[in-house]
Design a protein around this motif. Structure first.
Motif, PDB file in Angstrom:
ATOM      1  N   VAL A   1      -1.057 -29.198 -38.621  1.00  0.00           N
ATOM      2  CA  VAL A   1      -0.742 -29.753 -39.839  1.00  0.00           C
ATOM      3  C   VAL A   1       0.792 -30.618 -39.623  1.00  0.00           C
ATOM      4  CG1 VAL A   1       0.189 -29.127 -42.058  1.00  0.00           C
ATOM      5  CG2 VAL A   1      -1.450 -27.720 -41.269  1.00  0.00           C
ATOM      6  N   GLN A   2       1.433 -30.178 -38.617  1.00  0.00           N
ATOM      7  CA  GLN A   2       2.822 -30.836 -38.466  1.00  0.00           C
ATOM      8  C   GLN A   2       2.764 -32.279 -38.213  1.00  0.00           C
ATOM      9  OE1 GLN A   2       6.258 -30.764 -35.408  1.00  0.00           O
ATOM     10  NE2 GLN A   2       6.206 -28.636 -36.392  1.00  0.00           N
TER      11      GLN A   2
ATOM     12  N   ARG B   1      -3.516 -29.968 -45.189  1.00  0.00           N
ATOM     13  CA  ARG B   1      -2.882 -28.642 -45.666  1.00  0.00           C
ATOM     14  C   ARG B   1      -4.008 -27.607 -46.349  1.00  0.00           C
ATOM     15  NH1 ARG B   1       2.590 -29.603 -47.230  1.00  0.00           N
ATOM     16  NH2 ARG B   1       2.774 -28.020 -48.473  1.00  0.00           N
TER      17      ARG B   1
ATOM     18  N   ASP C   1      -4.735 -24.010 -45.541  1.00  0.00           N
ATOM     19  CA  ASP C   1      -4.674 -22.627 -46.409  1.00  0.00           C
ATOM     20  C   ASP C   1      -5.915 -21.971 -46.471  1.00  0.00           C
ATOM     21  OD1 ASP C   1      -1.886 -23.407 -46.821  1.00  0.00           O
ATOM     22  OD2 ASP C   1      -2.166 -24.640 -48.446  1.00  0.00           O
TER      23      ASP C   1
ATOM     24  N   ARG D   1      -1.764 -17.845 -37.761  1.00  0.00           N
ATOM     25  CA  ARG D   1      -1.118 -19.075 -38.272  1.00  0.00           C
ATOM     26  C   ARG D   1       0.168 -18.505 -38.123  1.00  0.00           C
ATOM     27  NH1 ARG D   1      -1.667 -21.410 -44.584  1.00  0.00           N
ATOM     28  NH2 ARG D   1      -1.239 -23.499 -43.800  1.00  0.00           N
TER      29      ARG D   1
ATOM     30  N   GLY E   1       2.590 -21.136 -36.780  1.00  0.00           N
ATOM     31  CA  GLY E   1       3.384 -22.308 -36.591  1.00  0.00           C
ATOM     32  C   GLY E   1       3.451 -23.204 -35.619  1.00  0.00           C
TER      33      GLY E   1
ATOM     34  N   PHE F   1       6.710 -30.213 -48.450  1.00  0.00           N
ATOM     35  CA  PHE F   1       6.639 -30.061 -47.175  1.00  0.00           C
ATOM     36  C   PHE F   1       7.949 -29.381 -46.375  1.00  0.00           C
ATOM     37  CE2 PHE F   1       6.290 -32.201 -42.598  1.00  0.00           C
ATOM     38  CZ  PHE F   1       5.497 -31.438 -42.239  1.00  0.00           C
TER      39      PHE F   1
ATOM     40  N   THR G   1       7.195 -26.037 -38.008  1.00  0.00           N
ATOM     41  CA  THR G   1       6.654 -25.925 -39.283  1.00  0.00           C
ATOM     42  C   THR G   1       5.704 -24.740 -39.407  1.00  0.00           C
ATOM     43  OG1 THR G   1       4.803 -27.365 -38.609  1.00  0.00           O
ATOM     44  CG2 THR G   1       6.387 -28.350 -39.993  1.00  0.00           C
TER      45      THR G   1
ATOM     46  N   TYR H   1       3.135 -24.061 -41.175  1.00  0.00           N
ATOM     47  CA  TYR H   1       1.679 -24.217 -41.765  1.00  0.00           C
ATOM     48  C   TYR H   1       0.549 -24.299 -40.638  1.00  0.00           C
ATOM     49  CZ  TYR H   1       4.325 -26.640 -45.346  1.00  0.00           C
ATOM     50  OH  TYR H   1       5.370 -27.129 -46.486  1.00  0.00           O
ATOM     51  N   ASP H   2       1.149 -24.284 -39.431  1.00  0.00           N
ATOM     52  CA  ASP H   2       0.260 -24.662 -38.245  1.00  0.00           C
ATOM     53  C   ASP H   2      -0.487 -23.323 -37.935  1.00  0.00           C
ATOM     54  OD1 ASP H   2       2.067 -26.878 -38.326  1.00  0.00           O
ATOM     55  OD2 ASP H   2       0.343 -27.712 -37.014  1.00  0.00           O
TER      56      ASP H   2
END
Ligand SMILES: Cc1cc2nc3c(=O)[nH]c(=O)nc-3n(C[C@H](O)[C@H](O)[C@H](O)COP(=O)(O)OP(=O)(O)OC[C@H]3O[C@@H](n4cnc5c(N)ncnc54)[C@H](O)[C@@H]3O)c2cc1C
Ligand SMILES: Cc1cc2nc3c(=O)[nH]c(=O)nc-3n(C[C@H](O)[C@H](O)[C@H](O)COP(=O)(O)OP(=O)(O)OC[C@H]3O[C@@H](n4cnc5c(N)ncnc54)[C@H](O)[C@@H]3O)c2cc1C
Ligand code: FES
Lengths: 468, 98, 371
Positions: free
Chosen positions: C51-52, C66, C70, C91, C93, C123, C150, C152-153
């Motif tokens: 994602v980053q 994203r 998710d 997950r 990050g 973000f 981040t 999200y990753d």
């Protein structure tokens, strides 16, 4: 990077040693790299040390072994540049040879490269082959040559091939307790081989030597059981028992060591990493590089000689090495075609005469299908990643897995440190069997460099070498 | 697992296998030293923890991986012994010090 | 002749995701795929749910990425239910390391831009100085000047992903036909017939999910899927006891323990060979980032071809001429797998790619050319 040498030879076995001596004699600047500490290759492993330090052991190893000294001495005297303890892990398109050794990574540029990395023993996937105390026959022979070590306790020698019997003989001479030689060749092989015998008898020495070994084993009281099947090894933190079928009956016996052997196959990874063309050999059940009469492969400037270019034995390896060196000398214009041909003529004659024994040996020692494609679902196929035969079969039949490379990504077979050396042939035999096609339709793993382990740090330093 | 043939000329070196000091001929490989002084599996696998020992003795199978002088996952069959060398079993996957 | 509900051409992660997505919606699916030697990015990739670094300058793409990230945990759980295979998704990050002041500036710009463009989606990222980076990532090298984290990753085993997509689709009554290179598609509105690998299938729907193979097949369906290969080379080390849970963009530790190190970006046509220069640069960067990696041994090196559209973003299209025909192509097929299964496949079942994905139609390239 320094001036390229004329010829870089990978492997200091009979093929590499003979090629080097010939090449230097013809004026080529030649380098020989080998992983071992001494010249000799597999057959003549440690020949110099044994002769110098423990010559009484030559009686155990036999006259064919002792004869290797001359080759090693000729090589030493030739003036070829010898780099022992160098593991070659890559040859690139520009014919740079990358090796790791005591001095870290070395890169040697060469005008021609001769791959002479010999053979390895065919994988022997029987239940329990991964237990400690189960080794290959060649492994134990290496220890006898290199370290004067003899297996202790009750030893079973299991499998097939000329080396199986030779090694049983050497072990018996060395005082090992060889309980029996269990030969797994299907009994039908013996009859089939008989038709090739007259031709084989024209190759000097082989058949007589085989008979002498059999006679000696008998005299020494080593039982030879033919037509053995369904071999299974069991144990805990080491092998304890062997089970097998012989003459219609199942047997179970205690063992301290089991020594396996199903013949030898070309040591193919380095050649395959070069993307040279290979062909499936349906008789010897292995992939062999396509070479011309001199050993030239499908890639310009890369030659192959010795057992890695097709199993022919030590003497044939030597001659193939000579022929390769002669053609390299011609390619680099240190001799003309006529001189090459004149020098080659007696060498080719010897080589061809000795190859006459191969159809007989290949027929006699063709492995049983179930030695190649283990029927039992639990038999380990990939020792590194612990993948068993049942999984390979299941993915082939139920999931239509198209070939060994997809198989590798699905179950990780061939992804471990041995890079498929110990599972590749089994995987493709299993897939071919499930699919009902020839192995040539299945293919093989795509082998890429590095073919031997190199550290991340070593690879990183190459940026500087490249630039420098 | 193995015994030594009589060899009066052998030069000996001392190596330490799992805390045990043993004398072995200087032309042994590490795997030969371990097989001649067998005290149990030379490694356990990173996949299932199964016991293993050297298999091919020619650098092909990687079943002889051991920790040699503190460096994990070394091919014991390809490395000659040296005076004072420390040899340990490779238990599963290696670690790496920062 | 097999009559089915949908034909999928291509059995990589993208074709496999669409096939599984259709099968879980109750469609009878037949997948045609090439043989063992085919160019297949899905067998060669890094396994990041990334994602980053995605979508600076293209908020639609960032949002889409994203959304997929998710969905990934639910997707992985459902996939495991169907296939029995755990793809090892986690997950934790991404901790990106910058190795020079230039890299630091670029990274900050990129993250700021994504945040500015994200609008209400927001973000979150943390910029880390050298000391903070050293705290987060033990063993970081002296060349690391800063970092960015981040949450999200994630990452997974891309190989188990491919295997389990196949397994799950078969479990739902789908068929997978390998060694079946498709070169002709008989197309009519809502009726498609494919004959390859000795099998013929006919269906009211057909999806092109053939990676780089899409470009050649698309015109037969009245579609345009312009793609080019971009080579990436990777290394993986011997197994190491668990050390690192998050990924670092170019370094990750796999569930098995090996460190994957990547990757080069090269224009090399369809050549999937490796080269010493590129791999040594990959190794050098890894060692500069985490010096302890220098001591690990490489067990494998390989190369794969990324599937790149002219602007590097995905292509989702339906054929105006032959309703029922769709094309799906992207780089980041692992990251987007969850969205492909749970979202795109649903639209294909419904027969229409909705307006919010219209930005990924290849018509955008013609517009640009015209402008
Ligand atoms: C374990 C074993 C034992 C054998 N014992 C006998 C025997 O006793 N009698 C017999 O007649 N035949 C024996 N053979 C058969 C043998 O293959 C041939 O007889 C003969 O050794 C072949 O000669 P060659 O020169 O082709 O290869 P080899 O003799 O095998 O020589 C190849 C050399 O290449 C080196 N090498 C391989 N890969 C690399 C690399 N990547 N980097 C650097 N160096 C490398 C090896 O260390 C080896 O020294 C044996 C084979 C094996 C595998
Ligand atoms: C080095 C590298 C690293 C990457 N890292 C990541 C990452 O970390 N995260 C991420 O999300 N993505 C990553 N990717 C991208 C990701 O791998 C791809 O987006 C994804 O694999 C694409 O899947 P695909 O199915 O479209 O293509 P492919 O895997 O190429 O599959 C296409 C399939 O279609 C088949 N096919 C082609 N033509 C035909 C035909 N005519 N008939 C029948 N079948 C056909 C092929 O045989 C193949 O099986 C990476 C890619 C590379 C190269
Ligand atoms: S015993 Fe096989 S590699 Fe050492």
């Amino acid at each position: 990077m320094s001036e390229p040498v004329d010829l870089a030879i990978i492997g200091a076995g009979p093929a590499g040693l003979a090629a080097a001596a010939t090449a230097v004699e013809l004026g080529l600047k030649t380098v020989v790299l080998d992983e071992q500490t001494e010249p000799g290759g597999q057959i003549y492993r440690a020949i110099e040390s044994v002769t110098a330090k423990r010559s009484d052991h030559l009686d155990i190893l036999g006259s064919d072994y002792a004869a290797g000294l001359e080759l090693a001495q000729g090589f030493r005297a030739s003036g070829a540049h010898y780099l022992p303890q160098r593991t070659v892990w890559q040859i690139d398109e520009e014919r740079n040879v990358f090796a790791s050794g005591p001095n870290g990574v070395e890169v040697i540029a060469a005008k021609r490269v001769l791959v002479a990395v010999g053979a390895m023993e065919r994988p022997v996937p029987v239940p329990g082959w991964e237990l400690p105390g189960v080794m290959t026959c060649g492994a134990v022979q290496n220890m006898l040559k290199g370290s004067s070590l003899v297996p202790e306790g009750r030893v079973m020698v299991v499998g097939l091939g000329p080396l199986l019997l030779l090694i049983a003989q050497q072990l018996a001479r060395a005082g090992a307790d060889v309980a029996a030689v269990l030969e797994t060749a299907p009994l039908g092989n013996y009859a089939a081989a008989m038709t090739r015998l007259p031709q084989a008898l024209m190759a000097p020495g082989y058949i007589a030597k085989g008979r002498a070994i059999l006679a000696e084993l008998r005299d020494r009281g080593v039982a030879l059981r033919r037509g053995v099947a369904d071999v299974r090894l069991t144990g805990d933190d080491r092998v304890r028992e062997i089970e097998y079928r012989w003459r219609g009956r199942s047997r179970r016996e205690p063992v301290d060591m089991a020594l396996l052997h199903q013949g030898v196959v070309p040591n193919a990874n380095l050649g395959m990493s070069l993307r040279i063309d290979h062909t499936w050999d349906a008789m010897q059940r292995c992939f062999t590089p396509n070479v011309d009469d001199w050993g030239n492969t499908s890639t310009e400037g890369i030659l192959a000689a010795g057992d890695c270019s097709g199993i022919g034995g030590a003497l044939v390896a030597e001659w193939r090495g000579r022929l390769a060196a002669l053609d390299v000398a011609r390619q680099l214009e240190s001799i003309g075609a006529e001189e090459r041909d004149n020098r080659a003529q007696p060498v080719r004659r010897d080589r061809d005469r000795h190859m006459l024994v191969r159809p007989f040996l290949d027929t006699l020692y063709k492995p049983r299908h179930d030695s190649l494609a283990p029927p039992d679902a639990d038999t380990m196929v990939c020792r590194c990643e612990e993948v068993r035969a049942g999984e390979i079969r299941q993915l082939t039949t139920e999931q239509n897995c198209p070939g060994p490379n997809q198989m590798k990504t699905f179950v990780r077979c061939g992804m471990g440190p041995c890079q498929g050396r110990l599972c590749g042939l089994t995987v493709v035999e299993l897939m071919a069997e499930c699919r009902g096609v020839d192995v040539s339709e299945i293919g093989y793993y795509r082998i890429r460099p590095p073919v031997k382990p190199v550290t991340v740090g070593e690879l990183a330093t190459l940026e500087e070498i490249d630039a420098g | 697992m193995f015994k030594q043939l009589p060899d009066d000329n052998a030069e000996l070196v001392t190596v330490i296998i799992e805390e045990q000091s043993v004398k072995v001929p200087s032309d042994y490989s590490v795997a030969a030293a371990v097989l001649a002084n067998w005290t149990g599996p030379s490694r356990t696998t990173p996949v299932s923890g199964a016991p293993r020992g050297p298999y091919c003795m020619m650098g092909a199978c990687f079943d002889c991986l051991m920790e040699i002088d503190g460096v994990p996952n070394q091919q014991a069959c390809m490395i000659p012994v040296a005076e004072g060398m420390s040899i340990r079993r490779q238990d599963g996957a290696r670690g790496v010090e920062i | 002749m097999v009559a089915c509900d949908a034909i999928v051409v291509g059995g990589g992660i993208v074709g496999g995701s669409i096939a599984f997505g259709l099968a879980r919606a109750g469609l009878k699916v037949v997948v045609f795929d090439e043989g063992d030697d085919a160019v297949r990015a899905s067998r060669a990739n890094f396994g990041l749910v990334a994602v980053q670094m995605k979508g600076a300058g293209n908020p639609d793409y960032h949002r889409w990425t994203r959304q997929s990230a998710d969905l990934w945990a639910d997707f992985a759980a459902e996939l495991e239910e169907h296939s029995g295979i755990d793809v090892g998704f986690g997950r934790q990050g991404c901790a990106w390391a910058c190795l020079s002041e230039d890299e630091r500036i670029l990274k900050v710009q990129q993250l700021e831009q994504i945040r500015a463009e994200a609008g209400t989606l927001g973000f979150d990222y943390q910029l880390l100085d050298k000391a903070e980076m050293a705290d987060l990532v033990p063993g970081i090298g002296p060349k690391v000047v800063s970092g960015a984290y981040t949450a999200y990753d994630g990452h997974c085993s891309p190989l188990y992903l491919l295997r389990s997509l196949h397994r799950a689709t078969l479990g739902l009554g789908g068929r997978y036909i390998s060694n079946a290179s498709v070169d002709r598609i008989e197309a009519a509105p809502n009726s498609f017939t494919v004959n390859a690998g000795g099998e013929t299938a006919t269906a009211p729907k057909l999806v092109l999910g053939a990676g780089l193979g899409n470009t050649a097949l698309a015109p037969q369906l009245g579609l345009d899927v312009p793609l080019r290969p971009q080579r990436g080379q990777l290394l993986v080390t011997e197994r190491v006891r668990p050390k690192m849970a998050f990924h670092m963009g170019r370094i990750r530790q796999t569930a098995e323990g090996g460190f994957m190190l990547g990757t080069s970006n090269e224009d090399a046509g369809f050549d999937v060979g490796t080269s010493t220069g590129a791999l040594s640069a990959v190794a050098q960067r890894a060692v500069d980032t985490l010096p302890y990696l220098a001591r690990l041994r490489i067990v494998r090196a390989w190369a794969g071809l990324r599937i790149m559209s002219p602007d590097d973003y995905p292509i989702y299209d339906q054929s105006p001429r032959y309703p029922g025909a769709f094309a799906v192509a992207c780089h980041s097929g692992v990251t987007l797998a969850a969205a492909h299964v749970l979202n795109v496949a649903r639209h294909i079942v419904a027969g229409r790619i909705p307006a919010d994905l219209a930005c990924f139609s290849s018509r955008r390239f013609n517009v640009q050319a015209a402008a």
